[in-house]
Design a protein around this motif. Structure first.
Motif, PDB file in Angstrom:
ATOM      1  N   GLN A 195       0.832  -1.211   0.000  1.00 39.71           N
ATOM      2  CA  GLN A 195       0.000   0.000   0.000  1.00 39.71           C
ATOM      3  C   GLN A 195       0.865   1.260   0.000  1.00 39.71           C
ATOM      4  O   GLN A 195       0.615   2.193  -0.768  1.00 39.71           O
ATOM      5  N   GLN A 196       1.904   1.260   0.832  1.00 37.34           N
ATOM      6  CA  GLN A 196       2.819   2.416   0.868  1.00 37.34           C
ATOM      7  C   GLN A 196       3.541   2.579  -0.467  1.00 37.34           C
ATOM      8  O   GLN A 196       3.753   3.699  -0.924  1.00 37.34           O
ATOM      9  N   ALA A 197       3.904   1.464  -1.083  1.00 37.17           N
ATOM     10  CA  ALA A 197       4.586   1.522  -2.384  1.00 37.17           C
ATOM     11  C   ALA A 197       3.686   2.174  -3.428  1.00 37.17           C
ATOM     12  O   ALA A 197       4.135   2.988  -4.239  1.00 37.17           O
ATOM     13  N   LEU A 198       2.392   1.837  -3.385  1.00 36.55           N
ATOM     14  CA  LEU A 198       1.442   2.413  -4.350  1.00 36.55           C
ATOM     15  C   LEU A 198       1.275   3.919  -4.143  1.00 36.55           C
ATOM     16  O   LEU A 198       0.923   4.642  -5.072  1.00 36.55           O
ATOM     17  N   GLU A 199       1.525   4.369  -2.903  1.00 36.61           N
ATOM     18  CA  GLU A 199       1.398   5.799  -2.599  1.00 36.61           C
ATOM     19  C   GLU A 199       2.717   6.548  -2.800  1.00 36.61           C
ATOM     20  O   GLU A 199       2.781   7.757  -2.574  1.00 36.61           O
ATOM     21  N   HIS A 200       3.760   5.833  -3.217  1.00 33.98           N
ATOM     22  CA  HIS A 200       5.076   6.461  -3.408  1.00 33.98           C
ATOM     23  C   HIS A 200       5.031   7.478  -4.546  1.00 33.98           C
ATOM     24  O   HIS A 200       4.293   7.306  -5.533  1.00 33.98           O
ATOM     25  N   ARG A 201       5.847   8.506  -4.394  1.00 30.60           N
ATOM     26  CA  ARG A 201       5.988   9.591  -5.366  1.00 30.60           C
ATOM     27  C   ARG A 201       6.227   9.098  -6.803  1.00 30.60           C
ATOM     28  O   ARG A 201       5.792   9.716  -7.765  1.00 30.60           O
ATOM     29  N   TYR A 202       6.909   7.971  -6.932  1.00 29.69           N
ATOM     30  CA  TYR A 202       7.214   7.401  -8.253  1.00 29.69           C
ATOM     31  C   TYR A 202       5.963   7.301  -9.139  1.00 29.69           C
ATOM     32  O   TYR A 202       6.024   7.547 -10.338  1.00 29.69           O
ATOM     33  N   PHE A 203       4.819   6.944  -8.509  1.00 27.48           N
ATOM     34  CA  PHE A 203       3.602   6.752  -9.300  1.00 27.48           C
ATOM     35  C   PHE A 203       2.871   8.050  -9.636  1.00 27.48           C
ATOM     36  O   PHE A 203       1.987   8.045 -10.491  1.00 27.48           O
ATOM     37  N   SER A 204       3.215   9.158  -8.957  1.00 26.01           N
ATOM     38  CA  SER A 204       2.539  10.427  -9.272  1.00 26.01           C
ATOM     39  C   SER A 204       3.442  11.385 -10.035  1.00 26.01           C
ATOM     40  O   SER A 204       2.962  12.312 -10.687  1.00 26.01           O
ATOM     41  N   SER A 205       4.756  11.153  -9.985  1.00 27.77           N
ATOM     42  CA  SER A 205       5.670  12.050 -10.701  1.00 27.77           C
ATOM     43  C   SER A 205       5.759  11.655 -12.183  1.00 27.77           C
ATOM     44  O   SER A 205       5.394  10.542 -12.560  1.00 27.77           O
ATOM     45  N   ALA A 206       6.253  12.596 -12.990  1.00 30.43           N
ATOM     46  CA  ALA A 206       6.418  12.340 -14.423  1.00 30.43           C
ATOM     47  C   ALA A 206       7.512  11.291 -14.625  1.00 30.43           C
ATOM     48  O   ALA A 206       8.426  11.198 -13.799  1.00 30.43           O
ATOM     49  N   PRO A 207       7.496  10.484 -15.658  1.00 27.98           N
ATOM     50  CA  PRO A 207       6.483  10.448 -16.713  1.00 27.98           C
ATOM     51  C   PRO A 207       5.204   9.724 -16.264  1.00 27.98           C
ATOM     52  O   PRO A 207       5.245   8.926 -15.342  1.00 27.98           O
ATOM     53  N   LEU A 208       4.107  10.045 -16.918  1.00 28.23           N
ATOM     54  CA  LEU A 208       2.828   9.428 -16.592  1.00 28.23           C
ATOM     55  C   LEU A 208       2.850   7.936 -16.904  1.00 28.23           C
ATOM     56  O   LEU A 208       3.618   7.472 -17.742  1.00 28.23           O
ATOM     57  N   LEU A 209       1.954   7.222 -16.225  1.00 25.53           N
ATOM     58  CA  LEU A 209       1.787   5.795 -16.492  1.00 25.53           C
ATOM     59  C   LEU A 209       1.205   5.609 -17.894  1.00 25.53           C
ATOM     60  O   LEU A 209       0.326   6.352 -18.299  1.00 25.53           O
ATOM     61  N   THR A 210       1.676   4.589 -18.586  1.00 27.35           N
ATOM     62  CA  THR A 210       1.107   4.252 -19.887  1.00 27.35           C
ATOM     63  C   THR A 210      -0.259   3.595 -19.687  1.00 27.35           C
ATOM     64  O   THR A 210      -0.420   2.752 -18.811  1.00 27.35           O
ATOM     65  N   ASP A 211      -1.245   4.005 -20.495  1.00 27.71           N
ATOM     66  CA  ASP A 211      -2.559   3.375 -20.495  1.00 27.71           C
ATOM     67  C   ASP A 211      -2.360   1.892 -20.868  1.00 27.71           C
ATOM     68  O   ASP A 211      -1.698   1.609 -21.876  1.00 27.71           O
ATOM     69  N   PRO A 212      -2.913   0.947 -20.073  1.00 24.20           N
ATOM     70  CA  PRO A 212      -2.677  -0.478 -20.356  1.00 24.20           C
ATOM     71  C   PRO A 212      -2.918  -0.893 -21.813  1.00 24.20           C
ATOM     72  O   PRO A 212      -2.160  -1.704 -22.339  1.00 24.20           O
ATOM     73  N   VAL A 213      -3.952  -0.352 -22.462  1.00 21.61           N
ATOM     74  CA  VAL A 213      -4.213  -0.763 -23.861  1.00 21.61           C
ATOM     75  C   VAL A 213      -3.062  -0.381 -24.790  1.00 21.61           C
ATOM     76  O   VAL A 213      -2.927  -0.938 -25.875  1.00 21.61           O
ATOM     77  N   LYS A 214      -2.243   0.585 -24.377  1.00 26.37           N
ATOM     78  CA  LYS A 214      -1.138   1.047 -25.220  1.00 26.37           C
ATOM     79  C   LYS A 214       0.197   0.403 -24.861  1.00 26.37           C
ATOM     80  O   LYS A 214       1.234   0.740 -25.436  1.00 26.37           O
ATOM     81  N   LEU A 215       0.173  -0.513 -23.906  1.00 27.99           N
ATOM     82  CA  LEU A 215       1.425  -1.158 -23.501  1.00 27.99           C
ATOM     83  C   LEU A 215       1.941  -2.096 -24.596  1.00 27.99           C
ATOM     84  O   LEU A 215       1.155  -2.788 -25.236  1.00 27.99           O
ATOM     85  N   PRO A 216       3.271  -2.115 -24.799  1.00 26.66           N
ATOM     86  CA  PRO A 216       3.813  -3.015 -25.821  1.00 26.66           C
ATOM     87  C   PRO A 216       3.701  -4.475 -25.375  1.00 26.66           C
ATOM     88  O   PRO A 216       3.889  -4.790 -24.210  1.00 26.66           O
ATOM     89  N   ARG A 217       3.355  -5.325 -26.337  1.00 25.07           N
ATOM     90  CA  ARG A 217       3.237  -6.763 -26.066  1.00 25.07           C
ATOM     91  C   ARG A 217       3.852  -7.551 -27.219  1.00 25.07           C
ATOM     92  O   ARG A 217       3.973  -7.034 -28.325  1.00 25.07           O
ATOM     93  N   PRO A 218       4.221  -8.812 -26.967  1.00 25.82           N
ATOM     94  CA  PRO A 218       4.834  -9.603 -28.044  1.00 25.82           C
ATOM     95  C   PRO A 218       3.881  -9.726 -29.244  1.00 25.82           C
ATOM     96  O   PRO A 218       2.664  -9.793 -29.074  1.00 25.82           O
ATOM     97  N   ALA A 219       4.461  -9.744 -30.452  1.00 25.87           N
ATOM     98  CA  ALA A 219       3.647  -9.800 -31.684  1.00 25.87           C
ATOM     99  C   ALA A 219       2.922 -11.137 -31.781  1.00 25.87           C
ATOM    100  O   ALA A 219       3.414 -12.149 -31.315  1.00 25.87           O
TER     101      ALA A 219
END
Ligand code: ADP
Length: 303
Positions: A279-303
């Motif tokens: 829970q503390q990890a999810l609240e860490h600054r890393y997740f709110s600071s830039a760069p923004l999280l990639t939208d899951p539908v746009k995540l790269p996946r194997p062809a």
């Protein structure tokens, strides 16, 4: 009624610990599913009990970041567990040399992993087998925790679990020292190894034995001091190691941001009591600071 005729069997997807996993079509819904066939009979009680435990846990853990158990039924002496079908897994993503993972992609994959774990821990369940090939990825890019075969409710009267449950490379130091009273921190350590693997694109701490695994950990973070981890000396398999100094974490992860390194070091804390919670990890600054999280539908996946 739960009848096996409901599912149209397709190809085998892989062999798991307890049996074959195959692809199938649910003729009632048209949905593609993965059916895990668990052999009953031989090891009777053992497998049976594990399977029933898995069912019970999964039914309690309904969440976007946890694999959905659609159906469960016995058929021809086997227990069949029907899961939503998942296209790929995080191991395939990490290994694919054609895939570039941006800092936002890594952040997104890590956040989904931690969100799934947070639900487990909130319900007093440890995953205990966190590794990239247990993190399945659906066609919409959603990452979901799978394989609760080894998971077990903690806080139950008997807290003395066996410690040989983890894939070695993801095993927390307290497990390697033979602790019998471990907690959610073991999943945090494993998630940190996965975070590191996303950054490096190879497993971070590749020990060839349990002793070597501790050696790899000490080489990366330095040998733990008594002040860093006061309870260490009381662990069953504790032995004193020759002092190794810690190299700067930055030197191991030259491409990581300061926020990423800060979170990583908090997840890789030696003392499980001092280690950051999910829970503390999810609240860490890393997740709110830039760069923004990639939208899951746009995540790269194997062809
Ligand atoms: P293990 O017990 O060795 O961790 P599993 O029984 O979970 O393995 O799965 C065996 C294989 O079946 C996996 O490597 C994976 O390729 C495939 N698989 C498992 N679950 C799914 C799913 N929901 N969708 C697609 N493939 C799956």
């Amino acid at each position: 009624k739960k009848v096996a005729d409901r599912y149209l069997k397709r190809e085998v997807l892989g062999e798991g610990t307890y049996g074959v996993v195959y692809k199938a079509i649910d003729t009632q819904t048209g949905q593609t599913v993965a059916i895990k066939k668990i052999r009953l009979g031989k090891q009777k009680e053992g497998v049976n009990f594990t399977a029933l435990r898995e069912i019970k846990l999964l039914k309690e853990l309904k969440d976007p970041n946890i694999i959905e158990l659609i159906d469960a039924f016995p058929h021809k002496g086997n227990l069949h567990l029907v899961f939503e079908f998942m296209e790929t897994d995080l191991e395939a993503v990490i290994r694919d040399r054609n895939i570039v993972l941006s800092p936002g992609d890594i952040k997104s994959y890590l956040q989904m992993t931690l969100k799934g774990l947070a639900i487990c821990h909130k319900k007093w369940v440890l995953h205990r087998d966190m590794k990239p090939n247990n993190l399945l990825i659906g066609s919409n890019g959603q990452l979901k925790l799978a394989d609760f075969g080894l998971a077990r409710v903690f806080g139950s009267p008997d807290r003395r679990f066996t410690h040989q449950v983890f894939a070695r490379w993801y095993r927390a130091p307290e497990l390697l020292f033979g602790t019998k009273q471990y907690g959610p921190g073991v999943d945090v350590w494993a998630a940190a190894c996965i975070f590191a693997e996303l950054l490096l694109r190879r497993p971070f701490l590749q020990g060839s034995s349990d002793i070597d695994q501790l050696g790899k950990i000490f080489a990366a973070f330095g040998t733990p001091s008594a002040s860093q981890w006061p309870d260490m000396i009381f662990l069953p398999d504790y032995v004193e190691y020759q002092h190794v100094p810690a190299p700067p974490l930055r030197s191991l992860f030259p491409m990581a941001s300061d926020d990423a390194l800060d979170l990583l070091s908090k997840m890789f804390t030696y003392d499980p009591k001092a280690r950051i919670s999910v829970q503390q990890a999810l609240e860490h600054r890393y997740f709110s600071s830039a760069p923004l999280l990639t939208d899951p539908v746009k995540l790269p996946r194997p062809a």
